[in-house]
Design a protein around this motif. Sequence first.
Motif, short mmCIF file in Angstrom:
data_model
loop_
_atom_site.label_atom_id
_atom_site.label_comp_id
_atom_site.label_asym_id
_atom_site.label_seq_id
_atom_site.Cartn_x
_atom_site.Cartn_y
_atom_site.Cartn_z
N GLU A 218 48.58 64.39 67.60
CA GLU A 218 49.41 63.47 68.23
C GLU A 218 49.19 62.41 68.67
OE1 GLU A 218 53.30 67.10 68.85
OE2 GLU A 218 52.48 65.72 70.83
N ILE A 219 47.70 62.36 69.39
CA ILE A 219 47.05 61.37 69.30
C ILE A 219 46.74 60.86 68.14
CG2 ILE A 219 44.95 60.45 70.46
CD1 ILE A 219 45.35 63.02 72.26
N LEU A 220 46.59 61.18 67.16
CA LEU A 220 45.79 60.07 66.10
C LEU A 220 46.90 59.77 65.39
CD1 LEU A 220 43.55 62.88 64.06
CD2 LEU A 220 42.45 60.29 65.11
N ALA A 221 48.13 60.41 65.36
CA ALA A 221 49.29 60.06 64.28
C ALA A 221 50.00 59.37 65.18
CB ALA A 221 50.46 60.80 64.45
N GLY A 222 49.78 58.82 66.93
CA GLY A 222 50.40 57.56 67.61
C GLY A 222 49.36 56.28 67.36
N LEU A 223 47.95 56.99 66.85
CA LEU A 223 47.36 55.69 67.38
C LEU A 223 47.33 54.80 65.26
CD1 LEU A 223 43.76 56.87 67.77
CD2 LEU A 223 45.16 55.04 69.69
N GLN A 224 47.98 55.92 64.32
CA GLN A 224 47.89 55.01 63.31
C GLN A 224 49.40 54.63 63.58
OE1 GLN A 224 47.99 58.55 60.57
NE2 GLN A 224 45.27 57.47 60.85
N VAL B 214 48.90 51.08 64.72
CA VAL B 214 48.13 49.64 63.93
C VAL B 214 49.77 49.87 62.96
CG1 VAL B 214 46.82 49.91 61.62
CG2 VAL B 214 45.67 51.33 63.88
N ARG B 215 50.45 50.70 62.92
CA ARG B 215 51.21 50.30 62.12
C ARG B 215 52.23 49.02 62.01
NH1 ARG B 215 53.69 54.74 60.76
NH2 ARG B 215 51.74 55.71 60.47
N GLN B 216 52.46 49.24 63.83
CA GLN B 216 53.34 48.02 64.29
C GLN B 216 52.12 46.99 64.56
OE1 GLN B 216 55.46 50.90 66.96
NE2 GLN B 216 55.14 51.85 65.56
N ASN B 217 51.17 47.03 64.56
CA ASN B 217 50.84 45.94 64.43
C ASN B 217 50.70 45.55 66.26
OD1 ASN B 217 49.12 44.79 62.68
ND2 ASN B 217 51.45 43.82 62.24
N ARG B 218 50.79 47.02 67.20
CA ARG B 218 50.06 46.51 67.78
C ARG B 218 49.30 46.72 68.81
NH1 ARG B 218 53.19 51.00 71.51
NH2 ARG B 218 54.14 52.15 69.86
#
Length: 282
Positions: free
Chosen positions: A268-274, A277-281
Motif C-alpha cells: 500500500e505504501i508503494l501504491a501510494g507513492l506511485q 508520482v502520477r499526480q505529480n505531487r
Amino acid sequence: TAKANGRSGYAIFSPAQEELVTERRALERDLREALDDSGQFCVYYQPLYAARSRGLAGAEALVRWDHPVRGRVAPDAFIPLAEETGLIERLGAFVLNEACSAAVNWSVETLAVNVSAVELRSPVYAVRVANILMATGMSPRRLELEVTETALSDKDGHVQQNIQALKELGVRFALDDFGTGFSSLGRLQQLDVDRIKIDRSFVQGFGSENGDEAIVRAIVDLAKATGLKTTAEGVETVEQDRFLGSIGCDELQGFLLSRPLPRYEFEEILAGLQSQVRQNRI
Ligand code: C2E
Ligand code: MG
Ligand code: MG
Ligand code: MG
C-alpha cells in the motif's frame, strides 16, 4: 556437581533444567510441524529510507511465526533453535522465496534478507539462492543478504565459496548488528561487504554518557572513507533521525519511520507513492 550427583558421571538435570529441556523439545517439534504446514510462517517487511532524500529505498524481510497455541513467537525465541537443529535451512529458503516473490515487482532498490551462518556453511547455499532468484525472476542486484560478523569470518570453506559465488551473481552483502560482535573499526576495511548496519543499541544510546554519538560518527566516517554504505537500525526518535542525517548516514530504519509491515501494507505504501508520482505531487 554432576559427578557427585550421579554415579555414572552424567549430569543430572535439576527440575528447572528438566523443564527447559522439555520446553526446548516441544518448541523444536512445533518448529518442524510449522515448516510442514507453512501457513504458520509469514514474512513482514520493514521499510528502509534514504536519510537525505527521505525516499523509500527498500525493505528488510523479517520472519514471523504465528503458533496455533502460543500465538506470535518472536524470531529471537526460535531462530537460535532453528539454527541449532538445522531447520534454519528450510526456514531461510521459505523466507527468501516469499520475499523474492513479493519484491520482484516492487519499485524499490533493495530487498534485504537475513542469513544465518548455518545457512552459509551449507555447500549448496549459493545454488539454492540462485535457484530461488531464477524461479521468482528477482534480480540478484536488488538482493542484499544481511550477515553477522561471525558468519563473515567463518573459516568453513563453504562460507567463503558461497559468498564469492553470490557476489559473482551480483548479490550484495550487509554486515548486520555492527558494533555488537568482535568488530573493530580497523577490521571494517578487511570485511568485504557493501554496507554496514549500525546496531540499534548505539542509536538508542544517543544522549547517554557512553559517547555513542561519537562512536557512530566515527563508524559512518570510516565507512564512507572505505566506500561502504551505512544504515542505522532502531531509529525511534526525531532527534536520532536528525543526528544520523547530519553525520551522513545513508539509510534509516526504525519504528519512527515504520514498523515491520505485512506484505499488503508495505505494498500500500508503494501504491501510494506511485499515485503521488502520477499526480505529480512528488
Ligand atoms: P535484525 O536483522 O537486526 O532485524 C532488526 C530487528 O529490529 C527486527 O526485530 C525489527 O523488528 C527490530 N526493529 C526495527 N526497528 C526497531 C526500532 O525502532 N526499535 C526496536 N526496539 N526494534 C526495532 P525482529 O523482527 O524481532 O527480528 C529479530 C532478529 O531475528 C533479526 O534482527 C534477525 O537477526 C533475526 N531474524 C528475523 N527474521 C529472520 C530471518 O528470516 N532469518 C534469519 N536468519 N534471521 C532472522
Ligand atoms: Mg537484519
Ligand atoms: Mg540488525
Ligand atoms: Mg540481528
